[in-house]
Design a protein around this motif. Structure first.
Motif, PDB file in Angstrom:
ATOM      1  N   ASP A 309       0.835  -1.205   0.000  1.00 12.60           N
ATOM      2  CA  ASP A 309       0.000   0.000   0.000  1.00 12.60           C
ATOM      3  C   ASP A 309       0.868   1.252   0.000  1.00 12.60           C
ATOM      4  OD1 ASP A 309      -2.104  -1.727   0.113  1.00 12.60           O
ATOM      5  OD2 ASP A 309      -2.795  -1.163   2.098  1.00 12.60           O
ATOM      6  N   GLN A 310       1.934   1.251   0.813  1.00  8.51           N
ATOM      7  CA  GLN A 310       2.823   2.406   0.865  1.00  8.51           C
ATOM      8  C   GLN A 310       3.578   2.574  -0.455  1.00  8.51           C
ATOM      9  OE1 GLN A 310       3.213   4.839   3.387  1.00  8.51           O
ATOM     10  NE2 GLN A 310       4.192   5.754   1.585  1.00  8.51           N
ATOM     11  N   ALA A 311       3.998   1.465  -1.040  1.00  7.22           N
ATOM     12  CA  ALA A 311       4.701   1.545  -2.325  1.00  7.22           C
ATOM     13  C   ALA A 311       3.788   2.115  -3.408  1.00  7.22           C
ATOM     14  CB  ALA A 311       5.204   0.162  -2.731  1.00  7.22           C
ATOM     15  N   LEU A 312       2.521   1.721  -3.391  1.00  5.53           N
ATOM     16  CA  LEU A 312       1.563   2.276  -4.348  1.00  5.53           C
ATOM     17  C   LEU A 312       1.345   3.765  -4.086  1.00  5.53           C
ATOM     18  CD1 LEU A 312      -1.049  -0.625  -4.505  1.00  5.53           C
ATOM     19  CD2 LEU A 312       0.357   0.194  -6.408  1.00  5.53           C
ATOM     20  N   GLU A 313       1.296   4.150  -2.808  1.00  3.63           N
ATOM     21  CA  GLU A 313       1.179   5.575  -2.484  1.00  3.63           C
ATOM     22  C   GLU A 313       2.381   6.349  -3.005  1.00  3.63           C
ATOM     23  OE1 GLU A 313       0.100   6.881   1.427  1.00  3.63           O
ATOM     24  OE2 GLU A 313      -1.118   5.090   1.795  1.00  3.63           O
ATOM     25  N   ASP A 314       3.578   5.773  -2.843  1.00  3.39           N
ATOM     26  CA  ASP A 314       4.799   6.419  -3.352  1.00  3.39           C
ATOM     27  C   ASP A 314       4.704   6.608  -4.866  1.00  3.39           C
ATOM     28  OD1 ASP A 314       5.773   6.372  -0.777  1.00  3.39           O
ATOM     29  OD2 ASP A 314       7.125   4.668  -1.110  1.00  3.39           O
ATOM     30  N   ALA A 315       4.218   5.567  -5.558  1.00  3.63           N
ATOM     31  CA  ALA A 315       4.112   5.639  -7.015  1.00  3.63           C
ATOM     32  C   ALA A 315       3.090   6.686  -7.434  1.00  3.63           C
ATOM     33  CB  ALA A 315       3.726   4.267  -7.574  1.00  3.63           C
ATOM     34  N   VAL A 316       1.932   6.684  -6.781  1.00  4.01           N
ATOM     35  CA  VAL A 316       0.883   7.654  -7.105  1.00  4.01           C
ATOM     36  C   VAL A 316       1.393   9.074  -6.873  1.00  4.01           C
ATOM     37  CG1 VAL A 316      -1.355   8.568  -6.369  1.00  4.01           C
ATOM     38  CG2 VAL A 316      -1.060   6.108  -6.733  1.00  4.01           C
ATOM     39  N   GLY A 317       2.071   9.291  -5.740  1.00  7.21           N
ATOM     40  CA  GLY A 317       2.609  10.616  -5.435  1.00  7.21           C
ATOM     41  C   GLY A 317       3.636  11.060  -6.440  1.00  7.21           C
ATOM     42  N   TRP A 318       4.504  10.136  -6.857  1.00  4.48           N
ATOM     43  CA  TRP A 318       5.573  10.490  -7.809  1.00  4.48           C
ATOM     44  C   TRP A 318       4.994  10.810  -9.180  1.00  4.48           C
ATOM     45  CZ3 TRP A 318       7.859   8.537 -12.313  1.00  4.48           C
ATOM     46  CH2 TRP A 318       9.117   9.076 -12.616  1.00  4.48           C
ATOM     47  N   PHE A 319       4.082   9.975  -9.654  1.00  2.00           N
ATOM     48  CA  PHE A 319       3.472  10.234 -10.956  1.00  2.00           C
ATOM     49  C   PHE A 319       2.653  11.527 -10.940  1.00  2.00           C
ATOM     50  CE2 PHE A 319       3.960   5.559 -11.795  1.00  2.00           C
ATOM     51  CZ  PHE A 319       4.757   5.692 -12.916  1.00  2.00           C
ATOM     52  N   SER A 320       1.934  11.767  -9.850  1.00  2.00           N
ATOM     53  CA  SER A 320       1.130  12.988  -9.744  1.00  2.00           C
ATOM     54  C   SER A 320       2.011  14.231  -9.786  1.00  2.00           C
ATOM     55  CB  SER A 320       0.302  12.967  -8.453  1.00  2.00           C
ATOM     56  OG  SER A 320      -0.602  11.881  -8.448  1.00  2.00           O
ATOM     57  N   GLN A 321       3.163  14.173  -9.117  1.00  2.00           N
ATOM     58  CA  GLN A 321       4.080  15.302  -9.099  1.00  2.00           C
ATOM     59  C   GLN A 321       4.675  15.545 -10.472  1.00  2.00           C
ATOM     60  OE1 GLN A 321       4.661  17.455  -6.456  1.00  2.00           O
ATOM     61  NE2 GLN A 321       5.617  18.610  -8.121  1.00  2.00           N
ATOM     62  N   ARG A 322       4.973  14.470 -11.198  1.00  2.08           N
ATOM     63  CA  ARG A 322       5.516  14.618 -12.560  1.00  2.08           C
ATOM     64  C   ARG A 322       4.519  15.302 -13.472  1.00  2.08           C
ATOM     65  NH1 ARG A 322       9.960  12.745 -14.672  1.00  2.08           N
ATOM     66  NH2 ARG A 322       9.050  12.444 -16.751  1.00  2.08           N
ATOM     67  N   VAL A 323       3.242  14.962 -13.309  1.00  2.00           N
ATOM     68  CA  VAL A 323       2.211  15.594 -14.128  1.00  2.00           C
ATOM     69  C   VAL A 323       2.168  17.108 -13.829  1.00  2.00           C
ATOM     70  CG1 VAL A 323      -0.271  15.773 -14.520  1.00  2.00           C
ATOM     71  CG2 VAL A 323       0.821  13.526 -14.385  1.00  2.00           C
ATOM     72  N   LYS A 324       2.264  17.452 -12.547  1.00  2.00           N
ATOM     73  CA  LYS A 324       2.245  18.882 -12.161  1.00  2.00           C
ATOM     74  C   LYS A 324       3.475  19.599 -12.719  1.00  2.00           C
ATOM     75  CE  LYS A 324      -0.322  18.228  -7.849  1.00  2.00           C
ATOM     76  NZ  LYS A 324      -0.255  18.298  -6.359  1.00  2.00           N
ATOM     77  N   ASP A 325       4.635  18.942 -12.651  1.00  2.00           N
ATOM     78  CA  ASP A 325       5.868  19.553 -13.131  1.00  2.00           C
ATOM     79  C   ASP A 325       5.822  19.806 -14.637  1.00  2.00           C
ATOM     80  OD1 ASP A 325       6.821  19.497 -10.564  1.00  2.00           O
ATOM     81  OD2 ASP A 325       8.062  17.708 -10.847  1.00  2.00           O
ATOM     82  N   GLU A 326       5.107  18.942 -15.359  1.00  2.00           N
ATOM     83  CA  GLU A 326       5.053  19.049 -16.806  1.00  2.00           C
ATOM     84  C   GLU A 326       3.986  20.041 -17.274  1.00  2.00           C
ATOM     85  OE1 GLU A 326       4.434  15.067 -18.069  1.00  2.00           O
ATOM     86  OE2 GLU A 326       6.486  14.404 -17.581  1.00  2.00           O
ATOM     87  N   GLU A 327       3.096  20.466 -16.373  1.00  2.00           N
ATOM     88  CA  GLU A 327       2.040  21.401 -16.742  1.00  2.00           C
ATOM     89  C   GLU A 327       2.581  22.831 -16.875  1.00  2.00           C
ATOM     90  OE1 GLU A 327      -0.918  20.868 -13.736  1.00  2.00           O
ATOM     91  OE2 GLU A 327      -1.806  19.124 -14.725  1.00  2.00           O
TER      92      GLU A 327
END
Length: 327
Positions: A309-327
């Motif tokens: 569950d924590q690893a999935l949270e880490d992945a979701v957080g990382w991907f979400s941040q990348r999307v924000k950085d690319e906007e």
């Protein structure tokens, strides 16, 4: 201790590089000429430009004691058959040969559970081996034959430990991997249906630890599955729903629908110049529940079993941040 690593810009490799540096290793990383270095930015790593099949790599490794051969070409497109063989099989043969010439003391070779195969949804361990003709797709076959290169090198006296990661999840999944792509599609609400399959998941940080533990404790010539929790695809999607607050798709899609689309795209449309979006071999793999038993690595190497569950949270957080950085 000086470590030479291939695949350091990739998902597992980037996490391993960070862990090696934290553990006091001096790291030298082989990267292709056109590789994106985002995963190694600001890290104290010596970069070596080159290819897995370069003959001069023995010279580059000569000041290192250990090798982590993590790099591999991943593709499910049938048109990439020759590329997969050249990179994964011939590249592994060359890297191990160069390591032997350079006097590398010990190598950890990153194989994959793909090389082991599946057994109708039964969790299998290191003693199991699917017949090679039953391995779905050229990628899995290439990983099997690449692992055989490591086995042959051991028989010739080389000190190599083999690790077989299952499905890692977490941060730094730059490409992304197929599992990372699932998370991205879930976040983008582009997954109205799902296939009835299953995976063995493990935190990518635990995979990185598994490499170092294999170096320190592994038996020469042995293979160790680096895995953790077996989940059906529906269970994985439910976990993502709880983490994100987004609804999980509730309906499965019949196998014949994505298979038909994939066949048309790869067999017909690709010849007309259209880039396919669904791989036939990817659909064929989805018919199988890819479950594994990592008891050996846990008991013999002390492989960590961190929260999925924590690893999935880490992945979701990382991907979400990348999307924000690319906007």
């Amino acid at each position: 201790m000086r470590a030479f690593i291939t695949g350091g810009t990739g998902f597992i490799g980037a996490n391993l590089v960070r862990l090696l540096l934290q553990q006091g290793y001096v790291v030298k990383a082989l990267v292709r000429e056109n590789s994106c270095l985002d995963n190694l930015t600001s890290l104290d790593v010596e970069i070596v430009r080159g290819d897995l099949n370069d003959r001069h790599l023995a010279q580059e490794m000569s000041d290192c004691q250990v090798l982590f051969h993590v790099a591999a070409q991943y593709s499910l497109w049938q048109s990439d058959r020759e590329l997969l063989y050249r990179s994964n099989v011939l590249g592994t043969r060359n890297i191990l040969s160069c390591a032997r010439q350079a006097g590398i003391e010990r190598t950890v070779y990153t194989s994959s559970v793909a090389a082991i195969g599946v057994n109708d949804g039964v969790a299998v361990n290191e003693t199991y081996q699917s017949p090679v003709d039953k391995l779905v797709g050229y990628y899995k076959k290439s990983k099997y034959y690449a692992e055989q290169e490591a086995v042959k090198a051991v028989q010739q006296g080389q000190d190599i430990v083999i690790v077989n990661p299952s499905t890692p999840i977490g941060a730094l999944d730059l490409k992304p991997t197929p599992t990372g792509e699932i998370i991205v599609r879930f976040l983008q609400r582009k997954m109205p249906f799902y296939v009835d399959t299953g995976l063995n998941l493990i935190d990518v940080k635990d995979v990185a630890w598994g490499h170092i533990l294999a170096l320190e404790k592994g038996i020469t010539g042995d293979r160790y599955i680096l895995g953790n929790q077996n989940l059906t695809f529906a269970q994985l999607l439910d976990k993502l729903a709880k983490i994100t607050g987004l609804p999980a798709p509730k309906s499965t899609i019949p196998y014949w629908i994505p298979y038909s689309v994939a066949w048309l795209e790869e067999s017909i449309f690709a010849r007309l110049g259209k880039q396919p979006t669904i791989a036939i071999d990817g659909v064929r793999m989805s018919k199988q529940k890819m479950f594994y038993d990592a008891t050996k690595a846990v008991s013999k190497l002390s492989l960590p079993q961190s929260s999925i569950d924590q690893a999935l949270e880490d992945a979701v957080g990382w991907f979400s941040q990348r999307v924000k950085d690319e906007e």
